[in-house]
Design an enzyme around this catalytic site. Structure first.
Site, short mmCIF file in Angstrom:
data_model
loop_
_atom_site.label_atom_id
_atom_site.label_comp_id
_atom_site.label_asym_id
_atom_site.label_seq_id
_atom_site.Cartn_x
_atom_site.Cartn_y
_atom_site.Cartn_z
N HIS A 184 0.98 3.72 6.43
CA HIS A 184 2.07 4.84 6.85
C HIS A 184 3.01 4.09 7.68
O HIS A 184 2.52 3.35 8.54
CB HIS A 184 1.19 5.89 7.45
N ASP A 194 -2.53 11.71 1.72
CA ASP A 194 -2.66 11.70 0.23
C ASP A 194 -4.03 10.94 -0.23
O ASP A 194 -4.05 11.14 -1.43
CB ASP A 194 -1.35 10.85 -0.55
C1 SDX Z 1 3.46 10.10 2.70
O1 SDX Z 1 6.76 9.38 6.43
C2 SDX Z 1 5.86 10.39 6.41
O2 SDX Z 1 5.73 11.12 7.40
C3 SDX Z 1 5.39 10.42 4.89
C4 SDX Z 1 4.05 11.49 4.67
C5 SDX Z 1 4.68 13.02 5.09
O3 SDX Z 1 3.86 13.77 5.59
O4 SDX Z 1 5.87 13.20 4.73
O5 SDX Z 1 3.24 11.15 5.82
C6 SDX Z 1 3.61 11.51 3.40
O6 SDX Z 1 4.36 9.64 2.24
C7 SDX Z 1 2.41 9.33 3.03
C8 SDX Z 1 2.59 7.80 2.32
C9 SDX Z 1 2.17 7.89 0.74
N1 SDX Z 1 2.40 6.65 0.26
C10 SDX Z 1 1.35 5.84 -0.15
O7 SDX Z 1 0.27 5.87 0.13
C11 SDX Z 1 1.86 4.53 -1.00
C12 SDX Z 1 1.21 3.26 -0.59
N2 SDX Z 1 1.68 3.05 0.77
C13 SDX Z 1 2.54 2.48 0.89
O8 SDX Z 1 3.72 2.07 -0.04
C14 SDX Z 1 3.46 2.00 2.43
O9 SDX Z 1 2.30 1.87 3.25
C15 SDX Z 1 4.22 3.33 2.83
C16 SDX Z 1 5.25 3.24 1.80
C17 SDX Z 1 3.59 4.39 3.10
C18 SDX Z 1 4.88 2.50 4.33
O10 SDX Z 1 5.72 1.66 3.93
P1 SDX Z 1 6.40 0.68 5.25
O11 SDX Z 1 6.25 1.51 6.36
O12 SDX Z 1 7.62 0.38 4.66
O13 SDX Z 1 5.46 -0.51 5.13
P2 SDX Z 1 5.74 -1.69 4.42
O14 SDX Z 1 5.79 -1.57 2.81
O15 SDX Z 1 6.73 -2.66 4.90
O16 SDX Z 1 4.23 -2.53 4.20
C19 SDX Z 1 4.05 -3.60 5.41
C20 SDX Z 1 3.07 -4.40 4.87
C21 SDX Z 1 3.51 -5.21 3.61
O17 SDX Z 1 2.82 -6.53 3.72
P3 SDX Z 1 3.64 -7.74 4.22
O18 SDX Z 1 5.19 -7.93 3.49
O19 SDX Z 1 3.72 -7.49 5.79
O20 SDX Z 1 2.67 -9.10 3.82
O21 SDX Z 1 1.76 -3.68 4.47
C22 SDX Z 1 1.66 -4.04 2.98
C23 SDX Z 1 2.94 -4.39 2.61
O22 SDX Z 1 2.79 -4.92 1.22
N3 SDX Z 1 1.18 -2.77 2.51
C24 SDX Z 1 0.37 -2.35 1.55
C25 SDX Z 1 0.18 -1.11 1.60
N4 SDX Z 1 1.33 -0.49 2.17
C26 SDX Z 1 1.66 -1.45 2.94
N5 SDX Z 1 -0.29 -3.32 0.84
C27 SDX Z 1 -1.32 -2.73 0.03
N6 SDX Z 1 -1.54 -1.51 -0.27
C28 SDX Z 1 -0.65 -0.54 0.48
N7 SDX Z 1 -0.87 0.89 0.22
#
Ligand code: SDX
Length: 428
Positions: free
Chosen positions: A307, A364
Site C-alpha cells: 500500500h 483487497d
Molecule cells: C487500493 O491509495 C489507496 O488508498 C488505495 C486503496 C483505497 O482504499 O483507495 O487503499 C485501495 O488500491 C489498495 C491497493 C490494491 N493494489 C494491489 O493490491 C496491487 C498490488 N500492490 C502493488 O502494486 C503496490 O503495492 C501498490 C500499487 C499498492 C503501491 O505501490 P507503490 O506505493 O507505488 O509502491 P511500489 O510499486 O513503488 O513498490 C515498492 C517496492 C517495489 O520493489 P523495489 O523496486 O523497491 O525493489 O515494493 C514492491 C515493488 O516491486 N512491491 C511489490 C508489491 N507491491 C510493491 N512486490 C510484490 N508484490 C506486491 N504486491
C-alpha cells in the site's frame, strides 16, 4: 517547530510556510515557489505531495489508523450502517434519527432509473465488464438530468444530484450484472434497506424472491463501510481533478469508476481471487508464487499486498480477515481459497522481501473471499468497491467545490528535443 521551511537556490534564500493539520501532519506550502524562484517541485506518483487540505478522512500509515470525520473505522464497522456512514462522510456529522430517516427515505424514492437507460444497457454485449457498463451509465445520468451540468447548482440541486447518485448506482450496478449473465433485471423494492435492496436486485429471479440472510446483509454493510472513503487515493483524486474543471458530479464519479477499475487500485480485489485461483489450480504451492512476486524479471505481483500509505498494516484488512472467517463459518462454506490466502499471508509476512518493503495485506486481499461467499461473481468485485466508495467520492467532490479549489493543472519538466526547424519530406 519552525513555521517555515527555507531553501537556498542559486545562492538565494526562499522561505516557504509550513502547514500543520489537526492530527499534526506537516506540509511545506510551495504555492509561491515558482513565482518567486522559477523552480517547481517534481514527485512522480505524488508519493510525497499533498493535493489539498481535507476534513473528511484521516489515515496514519505508520500506525495503521483510519477514521471518517474523526470516528475510528473499527467502531463504525461494528456499530454503524452504510447509509449512516455515507451521511457522515458527505455532511460531516452523524445524523439524528430524523436526518437519517430523511436521507434514507429520499434515496428510496430515487432508486428507479429512466427506462431509456435499459436501451443503453441492451447495447452492451453480455461479455462487457460491469465496470465499463457502470462508468458509462453513471456518465449517462447527465443526459437524463441535464440540469446537473450547471456548475452553479444551488445546495438543494447538489443534494438532489447526491441523492440520485446514491440511489441509482446500486440499481445500475445490479442491472449491469444481470446484463452480463443474460437474466432479466430486477426493479428496486423500496421497503427494503439499502443493502437488502441491492442483494434483491442482484439475485432475485422473476419466479422467486431472494431469501435475505442477515449474515450476508451485515457482511455487505460492513464491507461497504470499510470501502467508503480513503482520502486522496487514485480514484478519489481523479474525481476531484475532473470536478475541479466544473464537470458535473456524475461525470466526475464516472471518471473515478474508471480509475478504480485499474488492477493496481480497486481492480486488485478481482486480481486477488484470480491469483488465488491460479495458485489453487497450480497445486496450491504458495512459496512458488512468493518467489515469482520477488523476481524482478517476473511481472507477477502479490495482488492484495502492499500500500502507498499503510506501512505496518491496513486496518481494514484486519477487520475484513476476521469477517471472512465469521461469514464463511456462518454460511457453512469451506473455501480452499481462504486457506491458500492465509498460507500466502503467513509466508509473505515471514519473508524479508516483503518485510523490508513493508508489504502487508491491504483492503483487497480478503474482501474478494467474502464477496465470493455472498455469491457475488468475480468480475463484480470492483463494482462492489465502487458501491462502497461512492459516498467518499461524493464527499470529496463536494468539499473540493465548497473550498472553491482552482482547476487542477500540474506542471512538468520538459525533457524532449530542443527547438529545431521543420524538415521537408524530401529531406527526411
Ligand atoms: C487500493 O491509495 C489507496 O488508498 C488505495 C486503496 C483505497 O482504499 O483507495 O487503499 C485501495 O488500491 C489498495 C491497493 C490494491 N493494489 C494491489 O493490491 C496491487 C498490488 N500492490 C502493488 O502494486 C503496490 O503495492 C501498490 C500499487 C499498492 C503501491 O505501490 P507503490 O506505493 O507505488 O509502491 P511500489 O510499486 O513503488 O513498490 C515498492 C517496492 C517495489 O520493489 P523495489 O523496486 O523497491 O525493489 O515494493 C514492491 C515493488 O516491486 N512491491 C511489490 C508489491 N507491491 C510493491 N512486490 C510484490 N508484490 C506486491 N504486491
Amino acid at each position: 517547530m519552525s513555521d517555515h521551511a527555507e531553501i537556498i537556490l542559486e545562492g538565494k534564500s526562499y522561505k516557504l510556510p509550513v502547514v500543520v493539520g489537526s492530527e499534526d501532519e506537516k506540509a511545506i506550502d510551495i504555492s509561491s515557489l515558482r513565482a518567486e524562484s522559477g523552480y517547481i517541485t517534481l514527485d512522480s506518483g505524488y508519493k510525497n505531495t499533498g493535493a489539498t487540505t481535507s476534513a473528511i478522512t484521516f489515515l496514519d500509515g505508520e500506525q495503521g489508523i483510519l477514521s471518517y470525520r474523526g470516528y475510528p473505522i473499527d467502531q463504525l464497522a461494528e456499530k454503524s450502517n452504510f447509509i449512516e456512514v455515507a451521511y457522515l462522510l458527505i455532511y460531516g456529522t452523524l445524523p439524528t434519527q430524523q436526518e437519517l430517516d430523511d436521507f434514507s427515505g429520499k434515496i428510496k424514492m430515487h432508486t428507479l432509473v429512466n427506462e431509456d437507460m435499459r436501451k443503453i444497457l441492451d447495447g452492451f454485449p453480455s461479455t462487457a465488464h460491469p465496470m465499463g457498463i457502470l462508468s458509462a451509465l453513471i456518465s449517462s445520468l447527465t443526459a437524463f438530468y441535464p440540469e446537473s451540468l450547471n456548475p452553479n447548482q444551488s445546495k438543494e440541486e447538489v443534494d438532489l444530484s447526491i441523492i440520485r447518485l446514491m440511489a441509482k448506482l446500486p440499481t445500475i450496478a445490479a442491472w449491469s450484472y444481470k446484463n452480463s449473465v443474460g437474466h432479466p433485471v430486477n426493479y428496486p423494492k423500496n421497503k427494503l434497506d439499502y443493502c437488502s435492496n441491492f442483494l434483491h436486485m442482484m439475485f432475485a429471479f422473476p419466479t422467486e424472491d431472494y431469501e435475505m440472510n442477515p449474515v450476508v446483509v451485515d457482511a455487505l454493510n460492513k464491507l461497504l463501510i470499510l470501502h467508503a472513503d480513503h482520502e486522496q487515493n487514485c480514484s478519489t483524486s481523479t474525481v476531484r481533478l475532473v470536478g475541479s474543471a466544473n464537470a458535473s458530479l456524475y461525470s466526475s464519479v464516472s471518471a473515478g469508476i474508471s480509475a478504480l477499475w485499474g488492477p493496481l487500485h480497486g481492480g486488485a480485489n478481482q486480481a486477488v481471487i484470480e491469483m488465488l485461483e491460479a495458485i489453487k489450480a497450480d497445486g496450491g504451492d504458495s512459496k512458488k508464487f512468493i518467489a515469482k512476486a520477488k523476481d524482478k524479471d517476473d511481472p507477477f505481483r502479490l495482488m492484495g499486498f502492499g500500500h502507498r500509505v499503510y506501512k505496518n498494516f491496513d486496518p481494514r484488512a484486519k477487520i475484513i480477515k476476521k469477517a471472512a472467517d465469521e461469514v464463511l463459518t456462518a454460511l457453512g462454506i469451506n473455501d480452499q481459497i481462504l486457506t491458500i490466502a492465509q498460507e500466502l499471508e503467513e509466508a509473505a509476512l515471514n519473508d524479508s522481501y516483503f518485510v523490508e518493503r513493508k508489504l502487508y495485506p491491504n483492503v483487497d486481499f480478503y474482501s474478494g473471499i467474502i464477496y465470493r461467499a455472498l455469491g457475488i461473481p468475480t468480475d463484480m468485485f470492483t463494482v462492489m468497491f465502487a458501491l462502497g466508495r461512492l459516498p467518499g467520492w461524493i464527499a470529496q467532490w463536494k468539499e473540493m467545490r465548497e473550498q472553491k479549489e482552482p482547476i487542477g493543472r500540474p506542471r512538468q519538466i520538459y525533457t524532449g528535443a530542443t527547438e529545431r526547424n521543420y524538415v521537408p519530406m524530401e529531406q527526411r
